[in-house]
Write an enzyme that holds these catalytic residues in place. Structure first.
Site, PDB file in Angstrom:
ATOM      1  N   SER A  73       0.817  -1.219   0.000  1.00 38.70           N
ATOM      2  CA  SER A  73       0.000   0.000   0.000  1.00 38.70           C
ATOM      3  C   SER A  73       0.845   1.260   0.000  1.00 38.70           C
ATOM      4  O   SER A  73       0.301   2.365  -0.025  1.00 38.70           O
ATOM      5  CB  SER A  73      -0.922   0.006   1.223  1.00 38.70           C
ATOM      6  OG  SER A  73      -0.187   0.215   2.414  1.00 38.70           O
ATOM      7  N   THR A  83      -2.093   2.440   2.769  1.00 36.49           N
ATOM      8  CA  THR A  83      -1.622   3.778   3.180  1.00 36.49           C
ATOM      9  C   THR A  83      -1.079   3.697   4.598  1.00 36.49           C
ATOM     10  O   THR A  83      -1.518   2.865   5.396  1.00 36.49           O
ATOM     11  CB  THR A  83      -2.747   4.839   3.183  1.00 36.49           C
ATOM     12  OG1 THR A  83      -3.322   4.931   1.895  1.00 36.49           O
ATOM     13  CG2 THR A  83      -2.275   6.200   3.626  1.00 36.49           C
ATOM     14  N   THR A 133       1.436   6.928   0.597  1.00 38.27           N
ATOM     15  CA  THR A 133       0.653   5.828   0.015  1.00 38.27           C
ATOM     16  C   THR A 133       1.017   5.590  -1.439  1.00 38.27           C
ATOM     17  O   THR A 133       1.552   6.485  -2.110  1.00 38.27           O
ATOM     18  CB  THR A 133      -0.851   6.183   0.085  1.00 38.27           C
ATOM     19  OG1 THR A 133      -1.627   5.054  -0.272  1.00 38.27           O
ATOM     20  CG2 THR A 133      -1.208   7.319  -0.857  1.00 38.27           C
ATOM     21  N   ARG A 178      -4.960   9.694 -11.112  1.00 36.53           N
ATOM     22  CA  ARG A 178      -5.802   9.791  -9.916  1.00 36.53           C
ATOM     23  C   ARG A 178      -4.900   9.971  -8.693  1.00 36.53           C
ATOM     24  O   ARG A 178      -3.932   9.252  -8.497  1.00 36.53           O
ATOM     25  CB  ARG A 178      -6.639   8.524  -9.758  1.00 36.53           C
ATOM     26  CG  ARG A 178      -7.559   8.510  -8.493  1.00 36.53           C
ATOM     27  CD  ARG A 178      -6.901   7.862  -7.312  1.00 36.53           C
ATOM     28  NE  ARG A 178      -7.801   7.749  -6.160  1.00 36.53           N
ATOM     29  CZ  ARG A 178      -7.416   7.421  -4.934  1.00 36.53           C
ATOM     30  NH1 ARG A 178      -6.137   7.186  -4.685  1.00 36.53           N
ATOM     31  NH2 ARG A 178      -8.286   7.327  -3.955  1.00 36.53           N
ATOM     32  N   GLY A 189      -5.314  10.499  -4.325  1.00 37.76           N
ATOM     33  CA  GLY A 189      -6.293  10.412  -3.249  1.00 37.76           C
ATOM     34  C   GLY A 189      -6.106  11.555  -2.262  1.00 37.76           C
ATOM     35  O   GLY A 189      -5.652  12.644  -2.610  1.00 37.76           O
ATOM     36  N   ASP A 190      -6.432  11.270  -1.013  1.00 36.18           N
ATOM     37  CA  ASP A 190      -6.345  12.291   0.038  1.00 36.18           C
ATOM     38  C   ASP A 190      -4.923  12.466   0.569  1.00 36.18           C
ATOM     39  O   ASP A 190      -4.572  13.534   1.073  1.00 36.18           O
ATOM     40  CB  ASP A 190      -7.260  11.906   1.201  1.00 36.18           C
ATOM     41  CG  ASP A 190      -6.913  10.527   1.777  1.00 36.18           C
ATOM     42  OD1 ASP A 190      -6.619   9.605   0.979  1.00 36.18           O
ATOM     43  OD2 ASP A 190      -6.928  10.379   3.015  1.00 36.18           O
ATOM     44  N   THR A 225      -6.632   7.082   6.600  1.00 34.28           N
ATOM     45  CA  THR A 225      -6.359   6.018   5.639  1.00 34.28           C
ATOM     46  C   THR A 225      -7.714   5.480   5.180  1.00 34.28           C
ATOM     47  O   THR A 225      -8.712   5.618   5.876  1.00 34.28           O
ATOM     48  CB  THR A 225      -5.541   4.862   6.252  1.00 34.28           C
ATOM     49  OG1 THR A 225      -6.285   4.267   7.317  1.00 34.28           O
ATOM     50  CG2 THR A 225      -4.194   5.332   6.785  1.00 34.28           C
ATOM     51  N   GLY A 226      -7.710   4.859   4.002  1.00 36.15           N
ATOM     52  CA  GLY A 226      -8.968   4.345   3.482  1.00 36.15           C
ATOM     53  C   GLY A 226      -9.371   5.093   2.230  1.00 36.15           C
ATOM     54  O   GLY A 226      -8.503   5.629   1.521  1.00 36.15           O
ATOM     55  N   GLY A 286      -9.815   7.589  -0.150  1.00 33.08           N
ATOM     56  CA  GLY A 286      -9.333   8.958  -0.189  1.00 33.08           C
ATOM     57  C   GLY A 286     -10.353   9.955  -0.667  1.00 33.08           C
ATOM     58  O   GLY A 286     -10.402  11.098  -0.184  1.00 33.08           O
TER      59      GLY A 286
END
Ligand code: GLY
Length: 340
Positions: free
Chosen positions: A82, A192, A210, A220, A222-223, A243-244, A246
């Site tokens: 990850s 992450t 991450t 793409r 994420g957060d 985490t998770g 995003g």
């Protein structure tokens, strides 16, 4: 007003006990409190929190340097798919990495997104913070910057991650579309590593790094590389990270929100739970099940500058890593929904 959690109660009890001895002569009079140092991370950060805590308490390390050293362990571990080296690639089979961080004492931030060929995006983010007037560098610009700063490019796609990508690729069929998650992709959305730290002086820092969503559309992000979404800290209050999924942390400004809830007086664990409730309230119908529950995982982790800490996750199960005077361990996370 938020309810007082058990952790807050214990913490406040200590403060009340200290205040009640204020009129007593030395040595019974309480000395000014120092913050109990603490480091929290996602569950894959057990080795990392131990290292970060030791650096802060035994070597006097800065909280951001300590947290970065903690997440570097996962970035350089090819077995953690990850993060960093061995991270799962995008739909072309190319590994692209995201990271961001904040340093409470100086109020500075740095980030990189869609970075290729450099295993430690957290350290590149730190270089963006230390050596530029910018906060985020992306893609080729981030890679060129890293190489100019002395980072060595390498192939980040391990044989295991290449095989997993091939398995996903060969399972595609004509009915797949970008609004439905193939099972193989859903399995990896919780990757992450986030780490937040507070020192004995009450200084806080945060970092998240991450390889992002497995099999993502190229480009793409994420957060994790977005300050306020994947991590955030404010030296007057505390630090938080996610985490998770995003997209959900971005749409809710989740890490910023968790710190703001702590500023309002919420205990760190309650701040994380309240942030998750906001995420649920903002979730699109297509991502909710028949009972109105999100069909994705998301977790928040937080430390208050006074040494309190907590974490919460959408669905019961995950644990988070903590290092404090009691040692490094995994603790259960508060959750919004039981697994049924
Ligand atoms: N939380 C990591 C990502 O969505 O990319």
């Amino acid at each position: 007003m938020p309810e007082i959690s058990r952790r807050t109660f214990l913490h406040l009890s200590g403060a009340v006990a200290a205040a009640s001895t204020a009129g007593l002569p030395h040595p019974l009079r309480a000395r000014p409190r120092r913050t109990p140092p603490v480091v929290v991370a996602s569950g894959n950060g057990l080795r990392g929190v131990e290292k970060a805590y030791r650096m802060m308490t035994e070597e006097g390390a800065d909280p951001l340097d300590a947290a970065i050293a903690g997440v570097n362990i996962q970035e350089l571990d090819p077995a953690d798919q990850s993060v960093g080296l061995g991270g799962l690639p995008d739909e072309r089979g190319v590994v692209t990495l995201d990271a961001s961080l904040m340093h409470g004492p100086t109020r500075r931030a740095g980030a990189v997104a869609a970075l290729e060929d450099i295993a430690t995006p957290s350290l590149v983010a730190k270089a963006v913070m230390d050596y530029t007037d910018h906060v985020i560098l992306v893609g080729k610009g981030a890679r060129d910057f890293a190489i100019r700063m002395g980072f060595k490019p390498q192939n980040l796609l391990t044989e295991q991650s290449r095989r997993d990508w091939l398995a996903w690729k060969t399972s595609l069929n004509a009915r797949d579309n970008w609004l439905e998650w193939p099972d193989a992709a859903a399995k990896h959305t919780d990757g992450t590593i986030h780490m937040s730290a507070v020192t004995a002086a009450g200084d806080v820092s945060s970092v998240t790094t991450t390889s992002g969503l497995a099999w993502k559309i190229p480009g793409r992000i994420g957060d994790s590389p977005i300050v306020g979404a994947g991590q955030y800290c404010d030296n007057a209050t505390g630090a938080a990270g996610a985490t998770g999924r995003g997209e959900a942390a971005i749409q809710s400004c989740g890490s910023f929100l968790a710190v703001e809830f702590m500023r309002q007086g919420y205990d760190p664990e309650d701040a994380c739970l309240e942030t998750l409730r906001r995420v649920v309230a903002m979730t699109e119908d297509r991502l909710l099940d028949e009972q109105g529950r999100p069909q994705f995982g998301l977790s928040f982790y937080a430390v208050h500058k006074d040494g309190r800490y907590g974490a919460a996750t959408m669905y019961e199960g995950p644990q988070f890593a903590v290092a404090s005077a009691e040692g490094a361990r995994l603790e259960p996370m508060a959750f919004l929904y039981p697994n049924d």
